[in-house]
Structure formats: structure tokens, C-alpha cells
Design a protein around this motif. Sequence first.
Motif, PDB file in Angstrom:
ATOM      1  N   PHE A  76       0.920  -1.226  -0.213  1.00  0.00           N
ATOM      2  CA  PHE A  76      -0.071   0.103  -0.024  1.00  0.00           C
ATOM      3  C   PHE A  76       0.601   1.433  -0.002  1.00  0.00           C
ATOM      4  N   PHE A  77       1.696   1.615   1.248  1.00  0.00           N
ATOM      5  CA  PHE A  77       2.492   2.610   1.150  1.00  0.00           C
ATOM      6  C   PHE A  77       3.620   2.609   1.855  1.00  0.00           C
ATOM      7  N   GLN A  78       4.485   3.329   1.534  1.00  0.00           N
ATOM      8  CA  GLN A  78       5.955   3.352   1.808  1.00  0.00           C
ATOM      9  C   GLN A  78       6.413   4.754   2.256  1.00  0.00           C
ATOM     10  N   ALA A  79       7.291   4.995   3.578  1.00  0.00           N
ATOM     11  CA  ALA A  79       7.820   6.124   3.784  1.00  0.00           C
ATOM     12  C   ALA A  79       8.949   6.466   2.921  1.00  0.00           C
ATOM     13  N   PHE A  80       9.217   7.656   2.570  1.00  0.00           N
ATOM     14  CA  PHE A  80      10.200   8.262   1.706  1.00  0.00           C
ATOM     15  C   PHE A  80      10.559   9.636   2.077  1.00  0.00           C
ATOM     16  N   LYS A  81      11.861  10.008   1.963  1.00  0.00           N
ATOM     17  CA  LYS A  81      12.324  11.230   2.531  1.00  0.00           C
ATOM     18  C   LYS A  81      13.155  11.911   1.125  1.00  0.00           C
ATOM     19  N   ILE A  82      12.834  13.076   0.818  1.00  0.00           N
ATOM     20  CA  ILE A  82      13.535  13.798  -0.186  1.00  0.00           C
ATOM     21  C   ILE A  82      14.825  13.885   0.185  1.00  0.00           C
ATOM     22  N   PRO A  83      15.875  13.454  -0.452  1.00  0.00           N
ATOM     23  CA  PRO A  83      17.384  13.587   0.022  1.00  0.00           C
ATOM     24  C   PRO A  83      18.249  14.933  -0.456  1.00  0.00           C
ATOM     25  N   SER A  84      17.500  15.284  -1.657  1.00  0.00           N
ATOM     26  CA  SER A  84      18.314  16.647  -2.358  1.00  0.00           C
ATOM     27  C   SER A  84      17.510  17.636  -2.871  1.00  0.00           C
ATOM     28  N   SER A  85      18.020  18.430  -3.543  1.00  0.00           N
ATOM     29  CA  SER A  85      17.277  19.682  -3.880  1.00  0.00           C
ATOM     30  C   SER A  85      16.810  19.656  -5.461  1.00  0.00           C
ATOM     31  N   SER A  86      16.973  18.245  -6.063  1.00  0.00           N
ATOM     32  CA  SER A  86      16.535  18.054  -7.545  1.00  0.00           C
ATOM     33  C   SER A  86      15.228  18.489  -7.687  1.00  0.00           C
ATOM     34  N   MET A  87      14.198  18.340  -6.839  1.00  0.00           N
ATOM     35  CA  MET A  87      12.843  18.757  -7.156  1.00  0.00           C
ATOM     36  C   MET A  87      12.308  19.953  -6.890  1.00  0.00           C
TER      37      MET A  87
END
Length: 447
Positions: free
Chosen positions: A88-99
Motif C-alpha cells: 500500500f504505502f511506504q515512507a520516503f524522504k527527499i534527500p536532495s534539491s533536485s525537485m
Amino acid sequence: MSLKELYHNKWARFGFWAVLYILWVIWLGNYWWLFGLVPIFDGHITKKVKWLFWKKEYKEGEKRNILLDWLDAIIFAVVVVTFINTFFFQAFKIPSSSMESSLYTGDHLFVSKLAYGPKLPQTPLTIPFTHNVIAGRESYSELIQNDYRRLKGFGRVKTGDYVVFAFPHGDTVLVKDPAADYYTYVRTLGREYTIRNYGPVKVRPSDKKDHYVKRCVASPGDTLTIKDGQVYIGSQPQENWPGVQNSYCVVTDGNRINPKNLEKLGVNSAELWFHPGLPGYPHMPLTAQMLETVENYANVVSVTRNIDAYPPDYPDSDLTIFPFSSDYKWTRDNFGPLWIPYKGATVELTIENLPLYQRIITSYEGNALEVRDGKIYINSEETQSYTFKQDYYFMMGDNRHNSLDSRYWGFVPEDHIVGKPAVIWLSIDGNRKFPHNIRWRRFFKFV
């Protein structure tokens, strides 16, 4: 009969959980799992076997065993969270400024696996709550390796979607610099130097590669071209999404722009530096809306968009821009045309276009490729064409001049797709101190 009475009816409870379980088995497509109805029936109706053997049943007035209660809670959490993460869902952290300015560094996301359909684990022997590393060591065993298989989801990846996927070049990792692109290091520094200074290397299976998030800008069957930073699909310019930002040279009258104004505008201070000799900011990342505001500042003399023409600007080069051949005069701002393969499509193979599809043929689709005397051999047979086994995508970061994306490593295979960002549940600015580092407005923001 009230809902409370219905809940306490053992046949009603069994029927409810049995229906849910059968629906899950149908979705899974493996009907051997129907044997799981046996413990469900026994647990609610016959109660002959103590399936939760670690769980203690207390008599009235008996003192509770804290250790057993904690064990029960931990086992329950591991099973439930693993099930949710898988399907269903998984946690994720944005590691860089690419977005940025769409998704910020420090954004914590829940990624929906239902959006495109969850992948069944290919490397199932993994320490719970880890992806690929724990305490600096691999957190999984390759003793069991399953074939790739994806369950039905709500849809397919579409152009414009934010997508979380496994880093295509992440199959080989340098122990002393795990975040680096091994293949780029080898092309630019040489294999011997790379391994001596950053190695040794470790090899990861497909589902244990590090996760990236980018925007899909081209789908299977599209022909992508980038002209002076503008993305085209076929002959049509692509929509410029609000979060997309480009790099600009901002010349001032010699004075810096008020940092408070830039902070309010949303410019990432970590990517900004003032050059007194210009005077101004050689590389200021701005969206279209930010650009309009900056142009109207009183001390701004001119604003010019930075565009890479061939040869690429440092540190880019023929060895870092896909397909890593001097025969292709491409840069990050002038790229293509590039056709995106789709499953079942056949392409004519030549020595000239082989660099475009070489990694697909070998790494992603598992073939042996060799070139001898100007002829192409796949699995020891001479060939002039190749038929693709899966779909491919082209991903780019919204921060177009500070994003390592498909322009640097090529196509993203369908079997690398993890899911779609659904909601931001926490956002922390690493450049500021508590409590000012918490971006309250981004809490529980739907993506």
C-alpha cells in the motif's frame, strides 16, 4: 442485531476476514494462498490450534508479563507495517534539491504503491523497517531471489507524474562513496582509480537499489527533444509545470538582493552565491513566478537564462551526458531527439545507435552483447534488430540545472518503478534551526 452484537458473532467475524483475505488472494493471483483460510477459520470458529503461540492468555487477576506483551506488540507491528509497506504505502524522504520548488529537501512522504501497482518483493529476506543498509552493512540476503512481478494498480505512469523509482545505475555501489554514480566515476576517472580510492564495490539486486524521485517527462513510445531548456514531445512543447525552475544569471547594481526577500520568495539559499565581480548571482534557480518578481527588484539590472550549448559546461561532458558518446552532441539543455522504447517494440540496431540501447539490452533485460568486426551479437547470435521486453520512461528533476536524472543515466525501466508520492506528512528545512526549520504549511499536503 446491533453492530456490536454482529462484531461479537464469531461467524460474522470469520465471514468478514475471509472475504477480505479472498479478495487479497485474487489480487495476488497466487491461489495457493487460499490455504490461509484454514488458520482464519480455526482462529475464529474451531480454535484447535494456538496460531499466536507467543501470545499469553491471562486468567482473571493474573499479573501481566511485560516482556511477552512487548514481544506481541513488536511482532504485530512488524507484520502490519511490512504488509502495508509491501502492498500500500511506504515512507520516503527527499534527500536532495533536485525537485525544488515542487518537492523540498527534507520533505517526508508517503509513497502510494497502489498508484501503479505494488511490486512483489524480489529479495524477500530483509531486516524489517530497512531498505538496503543497516549500521553500514547490507540489511538483506540474496539467498532467495524472485522474478519481477507487479500487481494491478489504479493506473500507469503518465507524463507529468512525480515518480519514485530505483536508481538505474544503483546496481553497483562504491563502499566509500555510496551516493555516487559508479559508472560516471569509471568513465571520468577510470575503473582502477575509482576502485582504489572509493571502492571496493558491492552489487545490489534491482529492488535494493537506492530510491530517487523525479518527474516523468516522456512515456513509452514518445520522442523527446530538449531545445534551449524547453522539453518537446514530438514537435509539441511540453507544459511548463509551476514547480519547474531553471538557472538564471542575475546582474545587480553591485548590491546583494535582500536575503529576506529571497527567503520569502522561496529561493534555496544553499544553491545561491553572490559574485562581486559580476556583480550578481551567476546561478539563481527560479520558477517562472519567481523570475517575474526578481526582474522587478530595484537593484536588479538584468536577468538572463543560463543555457548549455555544445560542448557541455563543466562538470558535464561527453562522458557524463547520456549516451556517453562524442557522436551525440547533446547537453542538459539541448538533448535528443530520443525515442523512448516500449514493450514489444522492435528497433533496428546499428553501431551508431547502439549506445542508446546498450544498457537496456544488457543490464535491464539480461542479454549478452558483443561487437565484433563492426557487427552486433546478442547472446552469441548476429543481429540487426532488438525487441524490447518492457516499457521505459524518461525522468527529469524540476530543478533542471541541479538534478542528476535521465539526461545523465538514460532510461528508467518499468520494473524499477516503486510508486507515486501521495502526501507530505513532515517537512524539515536542514538549513535552519529548530523550531524555524519546520515547514508547518507543508504538513499533510497532498502531492
